[in-house]
Design an enzyme around this catalytic site. Structure first.
Site, PDB file in Angstrom:
ATOM      1  N   ARG A 237      18.171   6.178   9.520  1.00 11.63           N
ATOM      2  CA  ARG A 237      17.674   5.120   9.040  1.00 11.63           C
ATOM      3  C   ARG A 237      16.660   5.473   7.929  1.00 11.63           C
ATOM      4  NH1 ARG A 237      18.883   0.294  12.336  1.00 11.63           N
ATOM      5  NH2 ARG A 237      20.857   0.742  13.073  1.00 11.63           N
ATOM      6  N   GLU A 239      13.869   4.447   6.860  1.00  9.42           N
ATOM      7  CA  GLU A 239      12.792   3.425   6.832  1.00  9.42           C
ATOM      8  C   GLU A 239      11.699   3.527   5.858  1.00  9.42           C
ATOM      9  OE1 GLU A 239      12.942   1.044   8.928  1.00  9.42           O
ATOM     10  OE2 GLU A 239      14.276   1.608  10.182  1.00  9.42           O
ATOM     11  N   ARG A 245       7.340   2.433  16.014  1.00 15.83           N
ATOM     12  CA  ARG A 245       8.464   2.398  16.814  1.00 15.83           C
ATOM     13  C   ARG A 245       9.850   2.515  15.879  1.00 15.83           C
ATOM     14  NH1 ARG A 245      10.590  -3.539  16.811  1.00 15.83           N
ATOM     15  NH2 ARG A 245       9.471  -4.257  14.951  1.00 15.83           N
ATOM     16  N   HIS A 246       9.715   2.909  14.647  1.00 19.85           N
ATOM     17  CA  HIS A 246      10.724   3.386  13.883  1.00 19.85           C
ATOM     18  C   HIS A 246      10.688   4.825  13.357  1.00 19.85           C
ATOM     19  CE1 HIS A 246      10.309  -1.167  12.836  1.00 19.85           C
ATOM     20  NE2 HIS A 246      11.776  -0.761  12.791  1.00 19.85           N
ATOM     21  N   GLU A 394      12.185  -4.919  21.132  1.00 13.98           N
ATOM     22  CA  GLU A 394      13.517  -4.588  21.054  1.00 13.98           C
ATOM     23  C   GLU A 394      14.057  -3.152  21.412  1.00 13.98           C
ATOM     24  OE1 GLU A 394      15.379  -5.720  17.256  1.00 13.98           O
ATOM     25  OE2 GLU A 394      16.831  -4.196  17.750  1.00 13.98           O
ATOM     26  N   SER A 397      20.423  -4.048  20.072  1.00 13.40           N
ATOM     27  CA  SER A 397      21.069  -5.436  19.559  1.00 13.40           C
ATOM     28  C   SER A 397      22.460  -5.214  19.692  1.00 13.40           C
ATOM     29  CB  SER A 397      20.823  -5.184  17.983  1.00 13.40           C
ATOM     30  OG  SER A 397      19.762  -5.537  17.340  1.00 13.40           O
ATOM     31  N   ARG A 445      13.370   4.461  22.122  1.00 14.99           N
ATOM     32  CA  ARG A 445      12.830   3.307  22.277  1.00 14.99           C
ATOM     33  C   ARG A 445      12.721   3.020  23.951  1.00 14.99           C
ATOM     34  NH1 ARG A 445      13.311  -1.202  17.846  1.00 14.99           N
ATOM     35  NH2 ARG A 445      12.706  -0.094  16.011  1.00 14.99           N
TER      36      ARG A 445
HETATM   37  P1  ATP Z   1      13.711  -3.504  14.792  1.00 14.85           P
HETATM   38  O1  ATP Z   1      14.213  -4.840  14.996  1.00 14.85           O
HETATM   39  O2  ATP Z   1      13.123  -2.696  15.683  1.00 14.85           O
HETATM   40  O3  ATP Z   1      13.356  -3.092  13.451  1.00 14.85           O
HETATM   41  P2  ATP Z   1      16.230  -3.397  13.664  1.00 14.85           P
HETATM   42  O4  ATP Z   1      17.022  -2.123  13.310  1.00 14.85           O
HETATM   43  O5  ATP Z   1      17.012  -4.258  14.276  1.00 14.85           O
HETATM   44  O6  ATP Z   1      15.070  -2.873  14.886  1.00 14.85           O
HETATM   45  P3  ATP Z   1      15.456  -5.153  11.569  1.00 14.85           P
HETATM   46  O7  ATP Z   1      16.547  -6.183  12.299  1.00 14.85           O
HETATM   47  O8  ATP Z   1      15.709  -4.593  10.386  1.00 14.85           O
HETATM   48  O9  ATP Z   1      15.576  -3.859  12.626  1.00 14.85           O
HETATM   49  O10 ATP Z   1      14.017  -5.728  11.811  1.00 14.85           O
HETATM   50  C1  ATP Z   1      13.617  -6.722  12.693  1.00 14.85           C
HETATM   51  C2  ATP Z   1      12.110  -6.795  12.765  1.00 14.85           C
HETATM   52  O11 ATP Z   1      11.474  -5.661  13.052  1.00 14.85           O
HETATM   53  C3  ATP Z   1      11.712  -7.333  11.263  1.00 14.85           C
HETATM   54  O12 ATP Z   1      11.418  -8.495  11.429  1.00 14.85           O
HETATM   55  C4  ATP Z   1      10.166  -6.771  11.323  1.00 14.85           C
HETATM   56  O13 ATP Z   1       9.276  -7.467  11.794  1.00 14.85           O
HETATM   57  C5  ATP Z   1      10.341  -5.269  11.947  1.00 14.85           C
HETATM   58  N1  ATP Z   1      10.530  -4.320  11.221  1.00 14.85           N
HETATM   59  C6  ATP Z   1      11.641  -3.682  10.704  1.00 14.85           C
HETATM   60  N2  ATP Z   1      11.570  -2.545  10.012  1.00 14.85           N
HETATM   61  C7  ATP Z   1      10.333  -2.327  10.052  1.00 14.85           C
HETATM   62  C8  ATP Z   1       9.318  -1.659   9.204  1.00 14.85           C
HETATM   63  N3  ATP Z   1       9.832  -0.340   8.604  1.00 14.85           N
HETATM   64  N4  ATP Z   1       8.069  -1.865   9.300  1.00 14.85           N
HETATM   65  C9  ATP Z   1       7.498  -2.911  10.074  1.00 14.85           C
HETATM   66  N5  ATP Z   1       8.127  -3.691  10.844  1.00 14.85           N
HETATM   67  C10 ATP Z   1       9.580  -3.498  10.655  1.00 14.85           C
HETATM   68  P1  AMO Z   2      20.181  -2.164  15.277  1.00  8.94           P
HETATM   69  O1  AMO Z   2      19.964  -2.002  13.911  1.00  8.94           O
HETATM   70  O2  AMO Z   2      19.042  -3.308  15.750  1.00  8.94           O
HETATM   71  O3  AMO Z   2      21.565  -2.561  15.628  1.00  8.94           O
HETATM   72  O4  AMO Z   2      19.879  -0.861  16.094  1.00  8.94           O
HETATM   73  C1  AMO Z   2      20.140  -0.829  17.471  1.00  8.94           C
HETATM   74  C2  AMO Z   2      18.855  -0.187  18.157  1.00  8.94           C
HETATM   75  O5  AMO Z   2      18.730   1.096  17.719  1.00  8.94           O
HETATM   76  C3  AMO Z   2      17.344   1.219  17.614  1.00  8.94           C
HETATM   77  N1  AMO Z   2      16.796   1.313  16.536  1.00  8.94           N
HETATM   78  C4  AMO Z   2      15.499   2.413  16.059  1.00  8.94           C
HETATM   79  N2  AMO Z   2      15.083   3.272  17.034  1.00  8.94           N
HETATM   80  C5  AMO Z   2      14.278   4.131  16.138  1.00  8.94           C
HETATM   81  N3  AMO Z   2      13.802   3.996  14.990  1.00  8.94           N
HETATM   82  C6  AMO Z   2      14.535   3.096  14.237  1.00  8.94           C
HETATM   83  N4  AMO Z   2      14.181   3.441  12.888  1.00  8.94           N
HETATM   84  C7  AMO Z   2      15.385   2.175  14.699  1.00  8.94           C
HETATM   85  N5  AMO Z   2      16.282   1.225  14.120  1.00  8.94           N
HETATM   86  C8  AMO Z   2      17.026   0.558  15.200  1.00  8.94           C
HETATM   87  C9  AMO Z   2      16.563  -0.120  18.423  1.00  8.94           C
HETATM   88  C10 AMO Z   2      17.567  -1.153  17.878  1.00  8.94           C
HETATM   89  O6  AMO Z   2      17.747  -2.174  18.927  1.00  8.94           O
HETATM   90  N6  AMO Z   2      25.327  -1.821  14.869  1.00  8.94           N
HETATM   91  C11 AMO Z   2      24.194  -2.437  15.562  1.00  8.94           C
HETATM   92  C12 AMO Z   2      24.310  -2.501  17.114  1.00  8.94           C
HETATM   93  C13 AMO Z   2      25.540  -3.316  17.429  1.00  8.94           C
HETATM   94  O7  AMO Z   2      25.421  -4.463  17.426  1.00  8.94           O
HETATM   95  O8  AMO Z   2      26.211  -2.629  18.326  1.00  8.94           O
HETATM   96  C14 AMO Z   2      22.587  -1.917  15.174  1.00  8.94           C
HETATM   97  O9  AMO Z   2      22.531  -1.001  14.411  1.00  8.94           O
HETATM   98  O10 AMO Z   2      16.412   0.196  19.689  1.00  8.94           O
END
Ligand code: ATP
Ligand code: AMO
Length: 471
Positions: A237, A239, A245-246, A394, A397, A445
């Protein structure tokens, strides 16, 4: 002749035995006529004692021992003895009375930091401050810049042992439920989750990217007649912000399965899998968890509903979650994704009300989910989807997926995706697919939140974030 022995096996029952160990010289304390040498092997340490004695230990040998640089690899041959008082600062409660000492490889004398300094807890710093002592503080960036050194701390050894246990138990449980392990390509033609967070690259003149998720290919494997599949692999990703947490590369556990009735079958797998993982960590890894706690104290994770019979995991709908937040005075839209602040707050409210740190939040608004997510049949605007939370953050997903190509195309277009880049994905549904769903877990995570750690970088061997591509 003495045999090679693991430091963690050294115990009082071995009194008077001759042993031979190899390890790192973690600490060297010279005293008059003797020297103490602490030798470390992964999470275990033992005190080695050199006492000048005309038969075996010469003054030169003691001088040689005290001249060793910290972290040098040494072989120590000696006899086990059991002192009457507690040995402070080592894991093994025996000493080795050294007869032979060899330096196998000498470390530089100016290490960026000592393992003992890098292993200190907040509490040690606070206590030192109170008593006016000065301790060396090693910052996270310094540690990560010299990760091969930093990984030697007991907490780090324990964290990556725990990481592997999570992976191992996942494989065992999923396999026992009929899932087959797969590997999907990491070089792909386009984005799979939508959004800009992809690493673009040139694939022999064709635009390509690093897989943002195995999403499309794990679904295409279901189209390929595999009824239950999973993958543990790298996820990329791009990011662009720096958070606790990313990561730009993390380890995904991705699961995909046929659904007979509805997406609660997917939630059932999540619940069973994670209860098994958490049980295993608590029952089989208590030593490693204690080691982590010593440097980074944390409360045990509450993951079962205490008042219910059986071993049930809490499930709430997104709507119920929003209601709880509104009742608590949080200003929040009823549609859209929860931001990280709202997630944290909801985690706290759920913990107060249900006494659990682990729950599944279902039926998110359609607009907050990726294009491939199945809308709810009976609740317009909502979807058959879920996220899973640990301590208000989280970890997973998941969702049921759209298995009809017309709706899939429509949703992709609505989400601004160039459908030409995913034509083979959409075609596989034209050739027909059963109803299915799945989920994606970020393993770093899981480890971070189970152990209540404050930063995901602690759970990645060599973390990749927007500012870090080395070591
Ligand atoms: P996560 O939710 O933990 O980011 P995800 O891959 O599902 O995992 P998104 O669904 O893109 O991410 O983001 C959900 C929420 O996470 C966003 O509403 C935001 O609050 C937070 N978030 C995501 N990316 C970032 C980022 N790079 N910096 C800060 N907050 C972030
Ligand atoms: P999503 O984008 O929510 O869903 O990612 C799934 C899980 O991956 C972890 N995660 C991360 N961990 C570390 N760094 C990051 N940048 C990061 N982004 C996500 C989180 C998150 O819950 N295709 C869907 C999944 C599905 O529906 O099967 C997906 O990628 O723990």
């Amino acid at each position: 002749a003495p045999t090679w022995t693991d430091v963690r096996e050294l115990c009082a029952e071995m009194k008077d035995m001759s042993v031979l160990i190899r390890g790192a010289a973690q600490a060297i304390r010279p005293l008059s006529k003797k020297a103490f040498l602490v030798v470390r092997q992964s999470m275990s340490t033992v005190q080695c004692v050199l006492v000048i004695n005309k038969d075996v230990v010469s003054p030169q040998m003691v001088r040689f021992a005290t001249s060793l640089s910290k972290e040098s690899i040494v072989d120590v041959e000696g006899v086990i003895s059991v002192p009457d008082k507690l040995i402070l600062g080592t894991t093994q409660q025996v000493e080795i009375h050294v007869r032979k000492l060899y330096c196998i490889n000498r470390a530089v004398s100016n290490l960026p930091f000592n393992i003992e300094d890098a292993s200190r807890s907040e509490t040690e710093f606070m206590n030192a401050e109170e008593s006016g002592k000065q301790l060396v503080h090693v910052g996270q960036d310094t540690k990560l810049n010299h990760r091969a050194l930093d990984l030697r701390t007991p907490a780090n050894q324990a964290i990556f042992y725990i990481f592997y246990q999570v992976e191992k138990v996942s494989r065992q449980i999923l396999e026992s439920k009929g899932f087959c392990g797969i590997h999907t390509p990491k070089l792909i033609a386009g984005s799979s989750e939508g959004g800009a967070a992809v690493f673009k690259l040139d694939y022999k003149g064709q635009p390509a990217c690093l897989a943002q998720s195995p999403q499309l290919h794990k679904q295409m494997t279901i189209c390929g007649g595999f009824r239950r599949v999973f993958e543990v692999g790298p996820v990329f990703r791009a990011e662009d912000s720096y958070t606790h947490r990313h990561l730009c590369e993390f380890t995904g556990l991705d699961v995909e399965m046929e659904i007979n009735k509805d997406f609660s079958e997917v939630c059932d797998i999540v619940a069973e899998l994670f209860v098994a993982i958490f049980d295993h960590l608590n029952e089989k890894c208590s030593e490693e968890l204690e080691i982590i706690k010593r440097q980074y104290p944390f409360q045990p994770l509450k993951y079962l509903l205490p008042e219910r019979k059986g071993r049930e995991v809490l499930r709430l709908t997104y709507k119920e979650g929003i209601e709880m937040l509104k009742e608590a005075g949080v200003k929040i839209e009823s549609t859209g994704d929860l931001n990280s602040e709202a997630e944290k707050k909801l985690g706290k409210l759920v913990s107060d009300k249900y006494n659990t740190d682990f729950f599944i939040l279902t039926e998110y608004p359609q607009e907050a989910r990726p294009f491939y997510t199945m809308p709810c049949d009976d609740k317009p605007g909502y979807s058959n989807s879920f996220d899973v939370f640990v301590r208000g953050e989280e970890i997973i997903s998941g969702a049921q997926r759209i298995h009809r190509p017309e709706l899939l195309t429509e949703r992709a277009e609505e989400c601004g995706i160039d459908v030409r880049t995913i034509s083979s994905y959409i075609d596989s549904f034209r050739h027909c697919a059963p109803p299915h769903g799945g989920f994606g877990v970020g393993l770093e995570r899981v480890v971070m939140l189970f152990c209540g750690l404050n930063n995901i970088r602690k759970c990645s061997l060599f973390p990749r974030d927007p500012q870090r591509l080395t070591p």
